[in-house]
Enzyme design. Structure first.
Site, PDB file in Angstrom:
ATOM      1  N   CYS B 203     -89.874  31.845 -28.175  1.00 19.94           N
ATOM      2  CA  CYS B 203     -90.617  32.326 -29.348  1.00 19.94           C
ATOM      3  C   CYS B 203     -91.742  31.331 -29.657  1.00 19.94           C
ATOM      4  CB  CYS B 203     -89.720  32.411 -30.579  1.00 19.94           C
ATOM      5  SG  CYS B 203     -88.158  33.280 -30.366  1.00 19.94           S
ATOM      6  N   HIS B 207     -95.606  31.663 -30.870  1.00 22.69           N
ATOM      7  CA  HIS B 207     -95.821  31.565 -32.315  1.00 22.69           C
ATOM      8  C   HIS B 207     -95.928  30.131 -32.840  1.00 22.69           C
ATOM      9  CE1 HIS B 207     -95.570  35.867 -32.785  1.00 22.69           C
ATOM     10  NE2 HIS B 207     -94.403  35.900 -32.153  1.00 22.69           N
ATOM     11  N   ARG B 246     -88.765  43.819 -34.701  1.00 23.02           N
ATOM     12  CA  ARG B 246     -89.734  42.829 -34.228  1.00 23.02           C
ATOM     13  C   ARG B 246     -89.074  41.865 -33.231  1.00 23.02           C
ATOM     14  NH1 ARG B 246     -95.001  42.969 -33.325  1.00 23.02           N
ATOM     15  NH2 ARG B 246     -94.139  42.175 -31.395  1.00 23.02           N
ATOM     16  N   CYS B 250     -90.198  41.544 -29.374  1.00 20.09           N
ATOM     17  CA  CYS B 250     -90.740  40.279 -28.849  1.00 20.09           C
ATOM     18  C   CYS B 250     -89.935  39.797 -27.637  1.00 20.09           C
ATOM     19  CB  CYS B 250     -90.817  39.212 -29.937  1.00 20.09           C
ATOM     20  SG  CYS B 250     -92.312  39.376 -30.967  1.00 20.09           S
TER      21      CYS B 250
END
Lengths: 103, 289
Positions: B203, B207, B246, B250
């Protein structure tokens, strides 16, 4: 730079094509498929299956149903390689995740 | 715009390499004693240092905080928000009595109004992290109702309404003095930073290390404040999506098989991400391009 090696391994494996052997049999397919499925199940236990492994397994099954065992064996072997790479990734990341942590 | 993994490989490979190099650069000697408060401080500092021009409260606006032009679009969107329909539906569902006469209000503190900022919470009785989505379904089930699907429709509507009544309230996630709570937090943190999927991304690759960068038509949101706007309306989805939706999408983007919505890892992940955004106001429901 172990993560980089991993990234490259992963990419190489994905692109890898398999040499075509002389006509494979249904038994060859079954063995290859079982090995791939076992590796993918192990990846599942590590909570890290890859969608591409799943697609390769599906492709293998389809080819076998159509009687194309060469293709079915090749796809199974590809699935096994992908599953093994995902297992390797999980093992490497067991501590490797800390590399990226914000501290 | 749909993110097709194959077509994204070219640009994402660039990010992988960049991510690896940067990862090496800011990895300090590891101290393994968990310290959530210190984590949150370092986490917030990382983003405020990286984006000195973004106002702290604006991190809750996801991709919109990263790009002047997008920010304008967001302001215009907020005038006729596309989540309006879900909000109305959520309000109705929230008030509608179950077959036994009770309502959602009976399941939550303060009758469910203005409490979004306290979720996820660690439930010591259940011994696990309870997200708002899980709490909604537990409420339904304990009243003999069928649980909602976790990804959209009613779940998105009810959580949208609950978020709306909490707008402006800062995230206030607590980690009680219970080793299980700390373990859940640590598990969520590990999940956030662990590389997975064939693209070998965590992740954080997207991000933390690449917010503001474009993946095709999308601008990557910063991990700070990334859950404050949930649930969100996305044109690409043609509707609303929850946090569960979400997370699973992702995971698929990096060619990883998603876990089931509300599996331990996802709830723990949400616990971690919400905790490190403590202090940032709830802004949900959100609207995205």
């Amino acid at each position: 730079m172990r993560p980089l090696t991993l990234a490259l391994t992963v990419i190489l494996l994905t692109g890898a094509t398999l040499p075509a052997f002389a006509a494979s049999t249904e038994a060859d397919f079954k063995a290859a498929y079982a090995a791939a499925e076992a590796a993918n199940n192990e990846a599942g236990k590590l909570r890290n299956q890859w969608t591409t492994t799943v697609s390769a397994l599906t492709a293998a099954k389809k080819a076998a149903e159509a009687g194309d065992f060469d293709k079915a064996v090749a796809a199974s072997k590809h699935a096994e390689e992908l599953a093994k790479a995902s297992i390797y990734q999980s093992q490497e990341q067991k501590d490797g995740w800390k590399q990226m942590e914000i501290r | 715009m749909r993110l097709v993994p194959g077509s994204v490989l070219g640009s994402t490979f660039g990010i992988v390499v960049a991510a690896l190099l940067m990862g090496a650069a800011h990895s300090a000697p590891a101290s393994d004693t968990p310290n959530p408060a210190a984590d949150a401080k370092a986490f917030q500092k990382f983003f405020t240092d990286k984006f000195p021009k973004v106002k702290f409260e604006d991190f809750v606006n996801g991709p919109y905080s990263m790009d002047e032009g997008l920010y304008q679009q967001w302001k215009e969107k907020e005038e006729f928000p596309p989540y309006e329909f879900a909000l109305d539906m959520g309000k109705e569902l929230f008030a509608k009595p179950f077959k036994n006469g009770k309502t959602f209000a009976d399941c939550f503190p303060n009758k469910g109004i203005g409490i979004r900022q306290n979720y996820p919470t660690f439930d010591e009785k259940q011994g696990k992290v309870v997200t708002l989505e899980l709490a909604v379904n537990q409420c339904l089930e304990s009243n003999g109702e069928k649980p909602y699907s976790y990804t959209k429709d009613e779940m998105a509507a009810v959580t949208a309404y609950m978020a709306f009544t909490s707008r402006g309230k800062p995230f206030d996630i607590k980690i009680p003095n219970d080793p299980r709570a700390l373990a859940a937090y640590e598990n969520g943190k590990r999940y956030f930073y662990t590389r997975r999927g064939q693209l070998n991304f965590s992740c954080a690759s997207c991000h933390v290390q690449s917010p503001g960068e474009h993946i095709r038509a999308e601008v990557l949101a910063p991990a700070l404040g990334i859950l404050n706007a949930m649930p969100i309306y996305r044109s690409e989805w043609g509707g609303m999506g929850t946090t569960s939706r979400r997370f699973t999408s992702c995971n698929s983007q990096v060619r990883g098989v998603p876990l089931k919505p509300q599996d331990d890892e996802y709830r723990d992940l949400e616990y971690y991400l919400s905790y490190v955004s403590n202090g940032l106001p709830i802004s949900g429901p959100g609207a995205r391009p």
